[in-house]
Design a protein around this motif. Structure first.
Motif, mmCIF file in Angstrom:
data_model
loop_
_atom_site.group_PDB
_atom_site.id
_atom_site.type_symbol
_atom_site.label_atom_id
_atom_site.label_comp_id
_atom_site.label_asym_id
_atom_site.label_seq_id
_atom_site.Cartn_x
_atom_site.Cartn_y
_atom_site.Cartn_z
ATOM 1 N N GLY A 18 0.810 -1.214 0.000
ATOM 2 C CA GLY A 18 0.000 0.000 0.000
ATOM 3 C C GLY A 18 0.842 1.261 0.000
ATOM 4 N N CYS A 19 1.943 1.267 0.741
ATOM 5 C CA CYS A 19 2.809 2.449 0.800
ATOM 6 C C CYS A 19 3.486 2.723 -0.542
ATOM 7 C CB CYS A 19 3.863 2.278 1.900
ATOM 8 S SG CYS A 19 3.219 2.491 3.575
ATOM 9 N N TYR A 20 3.982 1.676 -1.199
ATOM 10 C CA TYR A 20 4.583 1.873 -2.523
ATOM 11 C C TYR A 20 3.538 2.372 -3.515
ATOM 12 C CZ TYR A 20 9.253 -0.107 -1.728
ATOM 13 O OH TYR A 20 10.550 -0.308 -1.310
ATOM 14 N N LEU A 21 2.347 1.820 -3.432
ATOM 15 C CA LEU A 21 1.279 2.222 -4.346
ATOM 16 C C LEU A 21 0.961 3.702 -4.186
ATOM 17 C CD1 LEU A 21 -0.813 0.998 -6.397
ATOM 18 C CD2 LEU A 21 -2.380 0.827 -4.468
ATOM 19 N N MET A 22 0.806 4.150 -2.949
ATOM 20 C CA MET A 22 0.462 5.548 -2.709
ATOM 21 C C MET A 22 1.614 6.479 -3.081
ATOM 22 S SD MET A 22 -1.795 5.479 0.781
ATOM 23 C CE MET A 22 -0.518 4.720 1.751
ATOM 24 N N ARG A 23 2.825 6.032 -2.817
ATOM 25 C CA ARG A 23 3.968 6.884 -3.143
ATOM 26 C C ARG A 23 4.128 7.080 -4.640
ATOM 27 N NH1 ARG A 23 10.240 5.204 -2.878
ATOM 28 N NH2 ARG A 23 9.477 4.113 -4.726
ATOM 29 N N ASP A 24 3.913 6.021 -5.397
ATOM 30 C CA ASP A 24 4.264 6.039 -6.818
ATOM 31 C C ASP A 24 3.112 6.373 -7.757
ATOM 32 O OD1 ASP A 24 6.798 5.327 -6.056
ATOM 33 O OD2 ASP A 24 6.490 3.187 -6.393
ATOM 34 N N ARG A 25 1.873 6.248 -7.299
ATOM 35 C CA ARG A 25 0.778 6.301 -8.253
ATOM 36 C C ARG A 25 -0.245 7.408 -8.020
ATOM 37 N NH1 ARG A 25 0.662 1.217 -10.711
ATOM 38 N NH2 ARG A 25 2.827 0.555 -10.893
ATOM 39 N N LEU A 26 -0.117 8.175 -6.959
ATOM 40 C CA LEU A 26 -1.123 9.203 -6.677
ATOM 41 C C LEU A 26 -0.507 10.590 -6.869
ATOM 42 C CD1 LEU A 26 -2.870 7.671 -3.542
ATOM 43 C CD2 LEU A 26 -3.884 8.014 -5.768
ATOM 44 N N GLY A 27 -0.600 11.106 -8.085
ATOM 45 C CA GLY A 27 -0.021 12.423 -8.345
ATOM 46 C C GLY A 27 -0.867 13.310 -9.224
ATOM 47 N N GLY A 28 -1.938 12.790 -9.797
ATOM 48 C CA GLY A 28 -2.796 13.608 -10.648
ATOM 49 C C GLY A 28 -2.437 13.558 -12.118
ATOM 50 N N VAL A 29 -1.815 12.463 -12.546
ATOM 51 C CA VAL A 29 -1.445 12.327 -13.958
ATOM 52 C C VAL A 29 -2.672 12.487 -14.855
ATOM 53 C CG1 VAL A 29 -0.624 10.690 -15.707
ATOM 54 C CG2 VAL A 29 0.583 10.905 -13.538
ATOM 55 N N GLU A 30 -3.824 11.986 -14.395
ATOM 56 C CA GLU A 30 -5.031 12.039 -15.225
ATOM 57 C C GLU A 30 -5.479 13.464 -15.530
ATOM 58 O OE1 GLU A 30 -6.455 10.045 -11.311
ATOM 59 O OE2 GLU A 30 -4.525 10.546 -12.226
ATOM 60 N N VAL A 31 -5.109 14.413 -14.663
ATOM 61 C CA VAL A 31 -5.447 15.820 -14.935
ATOM 62 C C VAL A 31 -4.708 16.300 -16.176
ATOM 63 C CG1 VAL A 31 -5.324 18.186 -14.064
ATOM 64 C CG2 VAL A 31 -5.918 16.318 -12.508
ATOM 65 N N LEU A 32 -3.396 16.041 -16.218
ATOM 66 C CA LEU A 32 -2.604 16.482 -17.366
ATOM 67 C C LEU A 32 -3.030 15.751 -18.633
ATOM 68 C CD1 LEU A 32 0.983 16.863 -15.858
ATOM 69 C CD2 LEU A 32 -0.920 18.478 -15.897
ATOM 70 N N GLU A 33 -3.326 14.477 -18.508
ATOM 71 C CA GLU A 33 -3.813 13.732 -19.674
ATOM 72 C C GLU A 33 -5.122 14.327 -20.180
ATOM 73 O OE1 GLU A 33 -2.013 9.287 -18.594
ATOM 74 O OE2 GLU A 33 -4.066 9.820 -18.034
ATOM 75 N N ASN A 34 -5.990 14.695 -19.271
ATOM 76 C CA ASN A 34 -7.267 15.293 -19.646
ATOM 77 C C ASN A 34 -7.090 16.640 -20.336
ATOM 78 O OD1 ASN A 34 -10.213 15.392 -19.621
ATOM 79 N ND2 ASN A 34 -10.020 16.944 -18.027
ATOM 80 N N LEU A 35 -5.985 17.333 -20.006
ATOM 81 C CA LEU A 35 -5.700 18.629 -20.620
ATOM 82 C C LEU A 35 -4.855 18.496 -21.886
ATOM 83 C CD1 LEU A 35 -5.027 20.775 -17.413
ATOM 84 C CD2 LEU A 35 -7.112 20.661 -18.780
ATOM 85 N N GLY A 36 -4.648 17.253 -22.334
ATOM 86 C CA GLY A 36 -4.007 17.054 -23.632
ATOM 87 C C GLY A 36 -2.533 16.715 -23.602
ATOM 88 N N ILE A 37 -1.941 16.487 -22.426
ATOM 89 C CA ILE A 37 -0.523 16.132 -22.338
ATOM 90 C C ILE A 37 -0.378 14.624 -22.524
ATOM 91 C CG2 ILE A 37 1.569 16.294 -20.928
ATOM 92 C CD1 ILE A 37 0.309 18.991 -21.558
ATOM 93 N N PRO A 38 0.525 14.156 -23.395
ATOM 94 C CA PRO A 38 0.727 12.713 -23.567
ATOM 95 C C PRO A 38 1.071 12.028 -22.249
ATOM 96 C CG PRO A 38 1.855 13.940 -25.291
ATOM 97 C CD PRO A 38 1.376 14.954 -24.298
ATOM 98 N N SER A 39 0.637 10.784 -22.086
ATOM 99 C CA SER A 39 0.744 10.086 -20.799
ATOM 100 C C SER A 39 2.171 10.039 -20.255
ATOM 101 C CB SER A 39 0.209 8.659 -20.936
ATOM 102 O OG SER A 39 -1.176 8.674 -21.188
ATOM 103 N N ALA A 40 3.132 9.663 -21.092
ATOM 104 C CA ALA A 40 4.515 9.539 -20.615
ATOM 105 C C ALA A 40 5.050 10.882 -20.145
ATOM 106 C CB ALA A 40 5.401 8.972 -21.722
ATOM 107 N N GLU A 41 4.759 11.922 -20.909
ATOM 108 C CA GLU A 41 5.225 13.250 -20.530
ATOM 109 C C GLU A 41 4.496 13.743 -19.286
ATOM 110 O OE1 GLU A 41 6.001 17.637 -22.594
ATOM 111 O OE2 GLU A 41 5.115 15.996 -23.760
ATOM 112 N N ALA A 42 3.222 13.414 -19.164
ATOM 113 C CA ALA A 42 2.456 13.806 -17.979
ATOM 114 C C ALA A 42 3.073 13.188 -16.723
ATOM 115 C CB ALA A 42 0.996 13.379 -18.131
ATOM 116 N N ARG A 43 3.455 11.918 -16.813
ATOM 117 C CA ARG A 43 4.047 11.253 -15.653
ATOM 118 C C ARG A 43 5.399 11.879 -15.296
ATOM 119 N NH1 ARG A 43 1.193 7.005 -14.181
ATOM 120 N NH2 ARG A 43 -0.286 6.116 -15.679
#
Length: 369
Positions: free
Chosen positions: A252-277
């Motif tokens: 759970g700690c690794y999951l929260m550290r690595d995966r909760l940053g809001g990447v989907e916001v940038l993707e929704n605004l048109g930024i490619p996934s890799a660049e968003a991450r």
């Protein structure tokens, strides 16, 4: 307007069903129970409050700068995209990140409400059932607050983050009665408190600060409850049983550290996934959040007795082992004190307003004479 129409991205099926297992436990032992836990239950009753009355919902919120976040905290700051953005574009970015953050708060609070209800159902001790019932009400109030803020002040919602949903689902699907405590009270609540505290302590906007301060006052009790209950129970477990729970915490700690940053916001605004991450990973806000995240979780994990070799190695790998010596009680006391100070300030303002009204009425009466 339907909530479904406010989602910035397709949330999928509006009903998420998580199959659960485990027994509903009744206790016919009506003895007084543990003094510390009953004292916390009394405090939970005494501290109930009405979100409609305690929060000043008339305060305005600028939807394009809802949190007053400095430019440097925005994930696209300093990138090639930032140089091409207009002020309106930057306002949209602030709006969507705030909507994403508060949407995760909302979904997490609904999850906390369900987990608290599961604890009422499955925990064997009546004193714990009593307290969990008050927490269920607290979490319902928090979900009410965040839903109103998103609906009435921002007008935008985001679906639950896949990884938050995964952790919540794993917590609910486990048949062992202590897992809703461990998954929700320790991990998800620790994550929430870190995010709440970061915004509470940096925003210059009165309504979100008020909301977060009052919610964190409740959460301080919830974490104390989880610590009490799990500390007592984990003393009785075998080494193998403790290792199983430590594995859950590590994952759970690794999951929260690595995966909760809001990447989907940038993707929704048109930024490619890799660049968003990549943008999210380089964000100073994310680095600060990660540090604060573990300041709440690591000392709690150590306190409840999950401190085996593999767990400590994982925390060394994350660079957070030393946080195990942090003073969690002091942090929680500060959360409660900040809410008390905010109340005192609000009461002084209300008293001054009433005094002014009385003085004006007296002056008006004297003039009429």
């Amino acid at each position: 307007m339907s909530t479904q129409e406010l989602y910035a991205m397709d949330p999928g099926d509006p009903m998420w069903q998580v199959p659960t297992a485990g027994a509903a436990r009744f206790s016919w032992d009506y003895d007084e129970g543990r003094e510390r836990l009953l004292a916390l239950y009394q405090k939970g009753k005494d501290k109930q409050w009405d979100a409609v009355k305690r929060i000043d919902w008339d305060q305005e919120v600028d939807p394009y700068d809802p949190l007053g976040a400095p430019d440097e905290t925005l994930a696209l700051h300093g990138t090639r995209h930032w140089a091409r953005m207009t002020e309106r574009d930057k306002g949209e970015l602030r709006h969507h990140f705030a909507a994403w953050q508060f949407s995760q708060f909302l979904h997490g609070e609904q999850g906390a409400m369900v987990c608290a209800a599961r604890i009422v159902e499955s925990v064997p001790d009546l004193d714990a059932k009593f307290y969990s019932a008050t927490q269920t009400m607290d979490e319902a109030r928090h979900a009410e607050i965040y839903a109103r803020f998103l609906r009435d002040k921002l007008g935008t919602l985001y679906p639950i983050n896949d990884n938050l949903a995964g952790l919540l689902g794993d917590t609910l699907r486990d048949s062992r009665w202590d897992m809703p405590y461990l998954g929700m009270q320790v991990l998800i609540e620790g994550l929430a408190l870190a995010a709440f505290g970061l915004i509470r302590d940096t925003t210059d906007k009165p309504l979100p600060r008020q909301i977060l301060t009052y919610v964190m006052q409740d959460e301080a009790r919830h974490v104390a409850f989880g610590r009490m209950a799990l500390r007592d129970y984990y003393r009785q477990l075998t080494d193998a049983e403790l290792r199983e729970r430590e594995e859950f915490v590590i994952e759970g700690c690794y999951l929260m550290r690595d995966r909760l940053g809001g990447v989907e916001v940038l993707e929704n605004l048109g930024i490619p996934s890799a660049e968003a991450r990549e943008c999210i990973e380089r964000s100073p806000q994310l680095q600060l959040f990660r540090k604060l995240l573990f300041s709440r979780i690591v000392p709690c994990v150590k306190d409840i007795g999950l401190w085996g070799v593999r767990l400590r190695r994982a925390y060394v790998d994350m660079g957070v082992l030393e946080l195990g010596d942090g003073d969690l009680d002091q942090l929680m006391s500060q959360d409660e004190e900040l809410a008390d100070r905010l109340d005192a300030k609000r009461f002084r303002a209300e008293e001054a307003a009433r005094t002014g009204e009385v003085s004006a009425a007296i002056a008006e009466g004297a003039a009429d004479d």
